[in-house]
Design a protein around this motif. Structure first.
Motif, mmCIF file in Angstrom:
data_model
loop_
_atom_site.group_PDB
_atom_site.id
_atom_site.type_symbol
_atom_site.label_atom_id
_atom_site.label_comp_id
_atom_site.label_asym_id
_atom_site.label_seq_id
_atom_site.Cartn_x
_atom_site.Cartn_y
_atom_site.Cartn_z
ATOM 1 N N LEU A 138 -34.891 -37.229 -2.250
ATOM 2 C CA LEU A 138 -35.951 -36.250 -2.008
ATOM 3 C C LEU A 138 -36.935 -36.896 -1.047
ATOM 4 O O LEU A 138 -37.470 -37.974 -1.338
ATOM 5 C CB LEU A 138 -36.638 -35.864 -3.317
ATOM 6 C CG LEU A 138 -35.771 -35.082 -4.297
ATOM 7 C CD1 LEU A 138 -36.346 -35.150 -5.706
ATOM 8 C CD2 LEU A 138 -35.640 -33.623 -3.847
ATOM 9 N N ILE A 139 -37.169 -36.259 0.085
ATOM 10 C CA ILE A 139 -38.031 -36.847 1.113
ATOM 11 C C ILE A 139 -39.100 -35.834 1.506
ATOM 12 O O ILE A 139 -38.791 -34.692 1.867
ATOM 13 C CB ILE A 139 -37.220 -37.261 2.357
ATOM 14 C CG1 ILE A 139 -36.223 -38.372 1.987
ATOM 15 C CG2 ILE A 139 -38.145 -37.707 3.477
ATOM 16 C CD1 ILE A 139 -35.375 -38.843 3.151
ATOM 17 N N GLY A 140 -40.357 -36.270 1.434
ATOM 18 C CA GLY A 140 -41.454 -35.398 1.819
ATOM 19 C C GLY A 140 -42.790 -36.012 1.493
ATOM 20 O O GLY A 140 -42.865 -37.108 0.911
ATOM 21 N N PRO A 141 -43.882 -35.340 1.837
ATOM 22 C CA PRO A 141 -45.228 -35.820 1.475
ATOM 23 C C PRO A 141 -45.390 -35.883 -0.041
ATOM 24 O O PRO A 141 -44.812 -35.077 -0.773
ATOM 25 C CB PRO A 141 -46.160 -34.765 2.094
ATOM 26 C CG PRO A 141 -45.342 -34.059 3.114
ATOM 27 C CD PRO A 141 -43.932 -34.090 2.616
ATOM 28 N N LYS A 142 -46.201 -36.826 -0.503
ATOM 29 C CA LYS A 142 -46.367 -37.052 -1.936
ATOM 30 C C LYS A 142 -47.838 -37.228 -2.270
ATOM 31 O O LYS A 142 -48.603 -37.794 -1.489
ATOM 32 C CB LYS A 142 -45.584 -38.300 -2.358
ATOM 33 C CG LYS A 142 -45.876 -38.818 -3.758
ATOM 34 C CD LYS A 142 -45.210 -40.173 -3.966
ATOM 35 C CE LYS A 142 -45.679 -40.858 -5.231
ATOM 36 N NZ LYS A 142 -45.114 -42.215 -5.371
ATOM 37 N N TYR A 168 -43.592 -29.467 7.425
ATOM 38 C CA TYR A 168 -42.678 -28.461 6.879
ATOM 39 C C TYR A 168 -41.451 -28.298 7.774
ATOM 40 O O TYR A 168 -40.324 -28.123 7.286
ATOM 41 C CB TYR A 168 -43.395 -27.125 6.720
ATOM 42 C CG TYR A 168 -44.332 -27.064 5.540
ATOM 43 C CD1 TYR A 168 -43.829 -26.997 4.244
ATOM 44 C CD2 TYR A 168 -45.708 -27.072 5.706
ATOM 45 C CE1 TYR A 168 -44.683 -26.942 3.148
ATOM 46 C CE2 TYR A 168 -46.568 -27.019 4.622
ATOM 47 C CZ TYR A 168 -46.054 -26.952 3.350
ATOM 48 O OH TYR A 168 -46.903 -26.909 2.263
ATOM 49 N N GLU A 169 -41.660 -28.345 9.074
ATOM 50 C CA GLU A 169 -40.533 -28.241 10.001
ATOM 51 C C GLU A 169 -39.568 -29.407 9.820
ATOM 52 O O GLU A 169 -38.343 -29.227 9.834
ATOM 53 C CB GLU A 169 -41.052 -28.196 11.442
ATOM 54 C CG GLU A 169 -41.841 -26.930 11.755
ATOM 55 C CD GLU A 169 -42.561 -27.015 13.093
ATOM 56 O OE1 GLU A 169 -42.425 -28.063 13.770
ATOM 57 O OE2 GLU A 169 -43.257 -26.052 13.464
ATOM 58 N N ARG A 170 -40.120 -30.604 9.621
ATOM 59 C CA ARG A 170 -39.267 -31.783 9.427
ATOM 60 C C ARG A 170 -38.512 -31.684 8.102
ATOM 61 O O ARG A 170 -37.336 -32.074 8.015
ATOM 62 C CB ARG A 170 -40.126 -33.052 9.439
ATOM 63 C CG ARG A 170 -39.307 -34.325 9.419
ATOM 64 C CD ARG A 170 -38.593 -34.527 10.738
ATOM 65 N NE ARG A 170 -37.801 -35.750 10.742
ATOM 66 C CZ ARG A 170 -36.469 -35.778 10.681
ATOM 67 N NH1 ARG A 170 -35.787 -34.634 10.597
ATOM 68 N NH2 ARG A 170 -35.814 -36.919 10.703
ATOM 69 N N ILE A 171 -39.157 -31.153 7.066
ATOM 70 C CA ILE A 171 -38.494 -30.973 5.779
ATOM 71 C C ILE A 171 -37.314 -30.021 5.923
ATOM 72 O O ILE A 171 -36.223 -30.265 5.376
ATOM 73 C CB ILE A 171 -39.499 -30.452 4.729
ATOM 74 C CG1 ILE A 171 -40.490 -31.563 4.355
ATOM 75 C CG2 ILE A 171 -38.780 -29.928 3.482
ATOM 76 C CD1 ILE A 171 -41.654 -31.091 3.521
ATOM 77 N N GLU A 172 -37.501 -28.940 6.667
ATOM 78 C CA GLU A 172 -36.404 -27.992 6.887
ATOM 79 C C GLU A 172 -35.248 -28.663 7.610
ATOM 80 O O GLU A 172 -34.071 -28.405 7.306
ATOM 81 C CB GLU A 172 -36.902 -26.788 7.687
ATOM 82 C CG GLU A 172 -37.857 -25.867 6.929
ATOM 83 C CD GLU A 172 -37.155 -25.093 5.823
ATOM 84 O OE1 GLU A 172 -35.907 -24.949 5.879
ATOM 85 O OE2 GLU A 172 -37.841 -24.631 4.897
ATOM 86 N N ARG A 180 -32.203 -25.704 -1.331
ATOM 87 C CA ARG A 180 -32.472 -25.699 0.104
ATOM 88 C C ARG A 180 -33.955 -25.551 0.417
ATOM 89 O O ARG A 180 -34.728 -24.999 -0.356
ATOM 90 C CB ARG A 180 -31.715 -24.547 0.772
ATOM 91 C CG ARG A 180 -30.211 -24.606 0.607
ATOM 92 C CD ARG A 180 -29.591 -25.614 1.547
ATOM 93 N NE ARG A 180 -28.139 -25.726 1.357
ATOM 94 C CZ ARG A 180 -27.357 -26.483 2.124
ATOM 95 N NH1 ARG A 180 -27.889 -27.187 3.108
ATOM 96 N NH2 ARG A 180 -26.063 -26.550 1.885
ATOM 97 N N GLY A 181 -34.315 -26.035 1.602
ATOM 98 C CA GLY A 181 -35.667 -25.866 2.104
ATOM 99 C C GLY A 181 -36.670 -26.788 1.444
ATOM 100 O O GLY A 181 -36.325 -27.818 0.853
ATOM 101 N N ALA A 205 -37.524 -32.334 0.844
ATOM 102 C CA ALA A 205 -36.182 -31.846 1.114
ATOM 103 C C ALA A 205 -35.194 -32.601 0.246
ATOM 104 O O ALA A 205 -35.312 -33.814 0.073
ATOM 105 C CB ALA A 205 -35.834 -32.035 2.588
ATOM 106 N N ALA A 206 -34.219 -31.888 -0.308
ATOM 107 C CA ALA A 206 -33.075 -32.540 -0.942
ATOM 108 C C ALA A 206 -32.107 -32.872 0.183
ATOM 109 O O ALA A 206 -31.636 -31.977 0.898
ATOM 110 C CB ALA A 206 -32.427 -31.611 -1.958
ATOM 111 N N THR A 207 -31.814 -34.152 0.346
ATOM 112 C CA THR A 207 -31.109 -34.568 1.556
ATOM 113 C C THR A 207 -30.215 -35.780 1.315
ATOM 114 O O THR A 207 -30.432 -36.555 0.370
ATOM 115 C CB THR A 207 -32.134 -34.895 2.665
ATOM 116 O OG1 THR A 207 -31.460 -35.324 3.842
ATOM 117 C CG2 THR A 207 -33.108 -35.966 2.220
#
Length: 291
Positions: A138-142, A168-172, A180-181, A205-207
């Motif tokens: 999971l990658i994103g702001p925290k 948000y664009e990078r997460i997508e 997703r998303g 994002a789940a990645t």
């Protein structure tokens, strides 16, 4: 299930003078200790240890006012090793010391005995699916925010508002698997899930990627089982928060082949175009097969 939960609560009343045996209470409800603590907190809005403390101090308060026994005798009876420790706990709940409570006209607080009852509204059947997932990130702001069981979590809202569109664009771009998303991720630290306790909250994002871009963090999630609860046009946030209650009080006890386990909890949400107070999506809860 609620009958077993109420039976477990009877142990609190029987054993007010001994340390609470949460593991035994969990066995009564046929759940793990972790799940029992979580379920109790979600249903009651307080931890089991807080409930036990408040019940003991309620009964101790009545005995203090009655005045038949010494304060030390009362302290020991309700599990306190000294009059000083009892006095601190007593003041924290009642706002006055035990000595002051023995004066005329003292007003004390009271924690009523809890009993859980099921109120059925409508005939909605909750859907679910079981998903086996390989390890992912999971990658994103925290941010670290307080846990709020019901209603709007203002610190969480402020954190989300501060996330730039570019994030948000990078997460997508990073999202390459279910869910997703942009996904709301909560990781609790308090096993009792007390109101106001710390929660790590991500918009992520789940990645399959492993490296977090600047301004984001990565959380590794091991391979495992997930129970997924889809929902359509639920009121946000209250109705969606009730899915956690349903999962803890109804789904897991009714499906003993699975147990809820500690880990990140994922919420995928899309808001209704005509009514932004309604949302659809899925709640993903980590689980494990019961032994």
């Amino acid at each position: 299930m609620l009958d077993r939960l109420n039976e477990a609560l009877e142990r609190v009343e029987r054993d007010l003078d001994t340390p609470v045996d949460v593991a035994a209470m969990a066995r009564t409800t046929l759940t793990s200790e972790y799940h029992f603590r979580r379920m109790f907190s979600v249903l009651s809005g307080m931890s089991i240890s807080e409930y036990v403390r408040r019940r003991r101090l309620t009964l101790a308060g009545a005995e203090v006012i009655e005045g038949r026994d010494t304060l030390l005798d009362i302290a020991v009876r309700y599990g306190y090793g000294s009059a000083e420790a009892f006095g601190r706990a007593f003041r924290a709940m009642h706002g006055i010391s035990p000595g002051e409570a023995r004066g005329s006209g003292a007003a004390l607080n009271s924690q009523s005995r809890l009993a859980f009852r099921l109120t059925v509204e409508g005939n909605t059947t909750m859907r679910y699916r079981i998903v086996e997932k390989d390890a992912f990130h999971l990658i994103g702001p925290k941010a670290r925010v307080p846990l709020v069981h019901e209603g709007v979590n203002e610190p969480m809202v402020e954190f989300v508002k501060g996330i730039p569109d570019s994030a948000y664009e990078r997460i997508e771009e990073l999202s390459d698997q279910e869910p997703r998303g942009g996904v709301s991720v909560t990781v609790t630290h308090d096993p009792d899930r007390r109101e106001g306790s710390d929660v790590d909250y991500y918009v992520a994002a789940a990645t399959s990627e492993t490296e977090a871009p600047e301004g984001m963090e990565a959380l590794e999630v091991p391979a495992g089982t997930w129970v997924v609860f889809p929902f359509q046009k639920y009121a946000f946030p209250e109705a969606i928060q009730r899915i956690w209650v349903y999962a803890g009080a109804e789904w897991f006890p009714s499906n003993p082949a699975y147990q809820h386990k500690h880990g990140p909890e994922l919420l995928s949400v899309e808001y209704d175009e005509q009514d932004q107070n309604l949302a659809s999506g899925e709640l993903w809860l980590p689980a494990e097969k019961a032994v």
